[in-house]
Design a protein around this motif. Structure first.
Motif, PDB file in Angstrom:
ATOM      1  N   VAL A 170      -1.804  -1.063  -4.253  1.00 21.19           N
ATOM      2  CA  VAL A 170      -2.903  -0.112  -4.095  1.00 21.19           C
ATOM      3  C   VAL A 170      -2.330   1.226  -3.655  1.00 21.19           C
ATOM      4  O   VAL A 170      -1.498   1.292  -2.748  1.00 21.19           O
ATOM      5  CB  VAL A 170      -3.930  -0.595  -3.042  1.00 21.19           C
ATOM      6  CG1 VAL A 170      -5.015   0.463  -2.817  1.00 21.19           C
ATOM      7  CG2 VAL A 170      -4.560  -1.912  -3.474  1.00 21.19           C
ATOM      8  N   ILE A 184      -9.343  -1.440   0.700  1.00 21.31           N
ATOM      9  CA  ILE A 184      -8.027  -1.744   0.123  1.00 21.31           C
ATOM     10  C   ILE A 184      -8.002  -3.179  -0.391  1.00 21.31           C
ATOM     11  O   ILE A 184      -7.511  -3.459  -1.489  1.00 21.31           O
ATOM     12  CB  ILE A 184      -6.919  -1.513   1.165  1.00 21.31           C
ATOM     13  CG1 ILE A 184      -6.801  -0.010   1.480  1.00 21.31           C
ATOM     14  CG2 ILE A 184      -5.578  -2.061   0.663  1.00 21.31           C
ATOM     15  CD1 ILE A 184      -5.877   0.295   2.641  1.00 21.31           C
ATOM     16  N   VAL A 211      -2.970   0.658   8.468  1.00 18.07           N
ATOM     17  CA  VAL A 211      -2.634  -0.347   7.466  1.00 18.07           C
ATOM     18  C   VAL A 211      -1.641  -1.358   8.013  1.00 18.07           C
ATOM     19  O   VAL A 211      -1.777  -2.569   7.801  1.00 18.07           O
ATOM     20  CB  VAL A 211      -2.081   0.332   6.193  1.00 18.07           C
ATOM     21  CG1 VAL A 211      -1.528  -0.703   5.215  1.00 18.07           C
ATOM     22  CG2 VAL A 211      -3.175   1.159   5.517  1.00 18.07           C
ATOM     23  N   MET A 214      -1.302  -6.632   5.031  1.00 18.58           N
ATOM     24  CA  MET A 214      -0.937  -5.405   4.330  1.00 18.58           C
ATOM     25  C   MET A 214       0.398  -4.874   4.812  1.00 18.58           C
ATOM     26  O   MET A 214       0.828  -5.161   5.924  1.00 18.58           O
ATOM     27  CB  MET A 214      -2.006  -4.318   4.540  1.00 18.58           C
ATOM     28  CG  MET A 214      -3.381  -4.663   4.035  1.00 18.58           C
ATOM     29  SD  MET A 214      -4.549  -3.309   4.301  1.00 18.58           S
ATOM     30  CE  MET A 214      -6.093  -4.190   3.968  1.00 18.58           C
ATOM     31  N   VAL A 224       0.829  -1.201   0.000  1.00 23.38           N
ATOM     32  CA  VAL A 224       0.000   0.000   0.000  1.00 23.38           C
ATOM     33  C   VAL A 224       0.869   1.259   0.000  1.00 23.38           C
ATOM     34  O   VAL A 224       1.803   1.382   0.796  1.00 23.38           O
ATOM     35  CB  VAL A 224      -0.940   0.025   1.225  1.00 23.38           C
ATOM     36  CG1 VAL A 224      -1.818   1.281   1.206  1.00 23.38           C
ATOM     37  CG2 VAL A 224      -1.803  -1.235   1.258  1.00 23.38           C
ATOM     38  N   VAL A 264      -3.598   4.637  -1.983  1.00 26.70           N
ATOM     39  CA  VAL A 264      -4.683   5.347  -1.313  1.00 26.70           C
ATOM     40  C   VAL A 264      -4.409   6.826  -1.537  1.00 26.70           C
ATOM     41  O   VAL A 264      -3.460   7.385  -0.977  1.00 26.70           O
ATOM     42  CB  VAL A 264      -4.742   4.997   0.185  1.00 26.70           C
ATOM     43  CG1 VAL A 264      -5.864   5.778   0.871  1.00 26.70           C
ATOM     44  CG2 VAL A 264      -4.960   3.498   0.368  1.00 26.70           C
TER      45      VAL A 264
END
Length: 230
Positions: free
Chosen positions: A59, A126, A30, A36, A13, A61
């Motif tokens: 991903v 997520i 996270v 993650m 992430v 964010v």
């Protein structure tokens, strides 16, 4: 929490927000999830794009409002980069009525959340976009699209000519995607197997030249296949 031996690779992430405290809070959240890992933090859109390339995030964010290149511009650059084809963008906004959300979805984002969402919902979001699904519920997202698309405009790579390549069944499936149904719900509605529904969705994306379900929803509304408010 710490991943255990034998666990699948964590979702990588990248957090992009110009407020350091917000990024730090999201990073702690996270990192608390065993599946993650935070691989980078960016304070501008340009930094987010650069880190998306170097950190190989799954991903991003993405805050919409950042100095310089904003979240929409950064999302567009990430979506256009061939070597970032597997990277998904989840945009954050302060208000779910922000019309910039729609521009982010047009630019290639896979979904959106408001910043005051519950922690568990952010983590689930997520996971959803990392799995290749769009964060599109029949509620907030559909409502936003219906409000903004009162005056449709063509989308790049899509439109009536693109939809003409779809079979009647594929049009049915696309309509249900635009209504916010997932593959299992589409399968139930059309008496198909979930695998068949998934195959239809994948073929539609290929024919329409879009990268994910969020883009299909935009295409369905802007082409007139689905009418806002109907």
């Amino acid at each position: 929490m710490t991943a255990q031996p034998g666990d699948p690779d964590p979702i990588r992430v990248l957090l992009a927000d110009d407020q350091t405290l917000v990024r730090s809070a999201f990073a702690m959240l996270v990192e608390s999830a065993p599946d993650m890992a935070v691989v980078g933090q960016a304070g501008t859109g340009d930094e987010a794009v650069a880190l998306a390339h170097s950190a190989r995030a799954d991903v991003v964010v993405m805050d919409l409002r950042m100095p310089g290149t904003d979240g929409i511009g950064a999302t567009r650059r990430i979506a256009a980069a061939e070597d970032l084809a597997g990277v998904r963008v989840l945009v954050l906004t302060t208000y779910d009525t922000d019309e910039n959300v729609l521009e982010a979805l047009r630019a290639g984002a896979s979904g959106f959340l408001v910043k005051d969402t519950r922690p568990a919902e952010l983590l689930d979001a997520i996971r959803t976009v990392a799995a290749g699904d769009a964060l599109l519920s029949p509620g907030p997202t559909a409502g936003l699209i219906a409000r903004v698309l009162r005056a449709p405009r063509p989308v790049a790579g899509g439109g009536p000519a693109t939809l003409s390549a779809l079979s009647d069944r594929e049009r049915e499936v696309l309509t249900l995607v635009a209504r916010g149904l997932n593959n299992t719900e589409i399968a139930d509605a059309l008496a198909l197997s979930p695998l068949t529904a998934k195959t239809h969705v994948s073929r539609i994306m290929g024919k329409c030249g879009v990268r994910d379900r969020a883009q299909l929803v935009i295409l369905a509304y802007e082409s007139g296949l689905v009418v806002p408010g109907a």
